[in-house]
Design a protein around this motif. Sequence first.
Motif, PDB file in Angstrom:
ATOM      1  N   ALA A  42       4.802   3.811 -13.893  1.00  0.00           N
ATOM      2  CA  ALA A  42       5.465   4.033 -15.183  1.00  0.00           C
ATOM      3  C   ALA A  42       5.076   2.970 -16.207  1.00  0.00           C
ATOM      4  N   GLU A  43       4.863   1.738 -15.742  1.00  0.00           N
ATOM      5  CA  GLU A  43       4.515   0.631 -16.643  1.00  0.00           C
ATOM      6  C   GLU A  43       3.028   0.574 -16.972  1.00  0.00           C
ATOM      7  N   GLY A  44       2.240   1.481 -16.377  1.00  0.00           N
ATOM      8  CA  GLY A  44       0.818   1.533 -16.699  1.00  0.00           C
ATOM      9  C   GLY A  44      -0.064   0.631 -15.884  1.00  0.00           C
ATOM     10  N   ARG A  45       0.504  -0.026 -14.886  1.00  0.00           N
ATOM     11  CA  ARG A  45      -0.333  -0.888 -14.033  1.00  0.00           C
ATOM     12  C   ARG A  45      -1.258  -0.050 -13.159  1.00  0.00           C
ATOM     13  N   HIS A  46      -0.862   1.184 -12.898  1.00  0.00           N
ATOM     14  CA  HIS A  46      -1.723   2.159 -12.212  1.00  0.00           C
ATOM     15  C   HIS A  46      -1.777   3.383 -13.117  1.00  0.00           C
ATOM     16  N   PRO A  47      -2.714   3.456 -14.050  1.00  0.00           N
ATOM     17  CA  PRO A  47      -2.755   4.568 -15.016  1.00  0.00           C
ATOM     18  C   PRO A  47      -3.157   5.884 -14.370  1.00  0.00           C
ATOM     19  N   VAL A  48      -2.898   6.961 -15.095  1.00  0.00           N
ATOM     20  CA  VAL A  48      -3.283   8.290 -14.622  1.00  0.00           C
ATOM     21  C   VAL A  48      -4.793   8.335 -14.387  1.00  0.00           C
ATOM     22  N   GLY A  49      -5.196   8.840 -13.239  1.00  0.00           N
ATOM     23  CA  GLY A  49      -6.603   8.920 -12.881  1.00  0.00           C
ATOM     24  C   GLY A  49      -7.083   7.764 -12.032  1.00  0.00           C
ATOM     25  N   ALA A  50      -6.283   6.688 -11.994  1.00  0.00           N
ATOM     26  CA  ALA A  50      -6.683   5.512 -11.215  1.00  0.00           C
ATOM     27  C   ALA A  50      -6.312   5.688  -9.749  1.00  0.00           C
ATOM     28  N   ALA A  51      -7.091   5.064  -8.883  1.00  0.00           N
ATOM     29  CA  ALA A  51      -6.790   5.080  -7.456  1.00  0.00           C
ATOM     30  C   ALA A  51      -5.846   3.929  -7.123  1.00  0.00           C
ATOM     31  N   LEU A  52      -4.881   4.176  -6.259  1.00  0.00           N
ATOM     32  CA  LEU A  52      -4.012   3.108  -5.788  1.00  0.00           C
ATOM     33  C   LEU A  52      -4.786   2.221  -4.824  1.00  0.00           C
ATOM     34  N   PRO A  53      -4.309   1.006  -4.595  1.00  0.00           N
ATOM     35  CA  PRO A  53      -4.938   0.177  -3.558  1.00  0.00           C
ATOM     36  C   PRO A  53      -4.939   0.905  -2.221  1.00  0.00           C
ATOM     37  N   SER A  54      -5.790   0.489  -1.322  1.00  0.00           N
ATOM     38  CA  SER A  54      -5.919   1.169  -0.034  1.00  0.00           C
ATOM     39  C   SER A  54      -4.651   0.990   0.807  1.00  0.00           C
ATOM     40  N   GLU A  55      -4.517   1.835   1.825  1.00  0.00           N
ATOM     41  CA  GLU A  55      -3.370   1.736   2.721  1.00  0.00           C
ATOM     42  C   GLU A  55      -3.279   0.353   3.350  1.00  0.00           C
ATOM     43  N   SER A  56      -4.406  -0.170   3.794  1.00  0.00           N
ATOM     44  CA  SER A  56      -4.386  -1.473   4.456  1.00  0.00           C
ATOM     45  C   SER A  56      -3.960  -2.575   3.494  1.00  0.00           C
ATOM     46  N   GLU A  57      -4.414  -2.501   2.239  1.00  0.00           N
ATOM     47  CA  GLU A  57      -4.022  -3.513   1.255  1.00  0.00           C
ATOM     48  C   GLU A  57      -2.531  -3.459   0.962  1.00  0.00           C
ATOM     49  N   LEU A  58      -2.013  -2.267   0.753  1.00  0.00           N
ATOM     50  CA  LEU A  58      -0.598  -2.130   0.423  1.00  0.00           C
ATOM     51  C   LEU A  58       0.290  -2.452   1.625  1.00  0.00           C
ATOM     52  N   ALA A  59      -0.137  -2.038   2.810  1.00  0.00           N
ATOM     53  CA  ALA A  59       0.650  -2.337   4.005  1.00  0.00           C
ATOM     54  C   ALA A  59       0.751  -3.848   4.211  1.00  0.00           C
ATOM     55  N   ALA A  60      -0.362  -4.553   3.992  1.00  0.00           N
ATOM     56  CA  ALA A  60      -0.347  -6.007   4.133  1.00  0.00           C
ATOM     57  C   ALA A  60       0.505  -6.657   3.048  1.00  0.00           C
TER      58      ALA A  60
END
Length: 250
Positions: free
Chosen positions: A17-35
């Motif tokens: 919502a704050e634009g840190r991950h804009p529309v069309g952008a990929a989220l960090p990988s599962e391993s990055e977010l899990a860590a």
Amino acid sequence: MTRRHEHIADELRRAIAEGRHPVGAALPSESELAAAHGVSRGTLRQAFGTLQAEGLIGSRQGARRVVLSTTPSQSFTELRSFAQWARAGGRTPGGQVLDSRRAAATDAEAGLLQLAPGDEVLHILRIRTLDDDPVLLERTVYAGWTAEAVEQAPADCESVTQHLQDTVGLFMSHGEHHLDAVAAGTVDARELGVRRGSPLLRVRRTTTTPEGRPVETSDDRYRPGSVVFTVRNSVQANPLARTTPDRPAP
């Protein structure tokens, strides 16, 4: 207490919502977010599942999740109350009971609620608001066995669904929805602030317990411009989603 995956979903939802991950952008990988969150991939995938159900992200096998929208929606592959849907989209829900009365069930009501014609039911007329603006008029008929618990809810109760869950342990887990358009009647026009005869989006719904016992059946009428129902197609799923319209630029 908020479960871990719900907390992670809240953080990701806020970042989108704050634009840190804009529309069309990929989220960090599962391993990055899990860590980063100190959780297993299974917990992280539960959080992803919540965001996918809201239409915020999409997935493709072997690829990172991609941001599809900055505004959460309610997928009709899950059951949420009006208040839960509104808060997920950053809106403030409200409600006020306009009329409450017990009556004998009509043949149609009895059929929907699995009662005998003439059994007691509770009729509730309720206006619902988003950020104090009237957007929805609900005409709900509750099965008589729920009447006392429903009547104990405050007239301005934000969520009768949550009230029933908290006070008597009644969970609503299944819903059937029928969408069509109707002309606003006198009561609709007065409460929703529209002209009589204006087109309204109507959603007729019947909700049941996990065991399939009907709790309520309702005729919900939305003010024009207050809600959008969207179908998102993919090779994986074709959910129907409920969203609020885009707000005009200031």
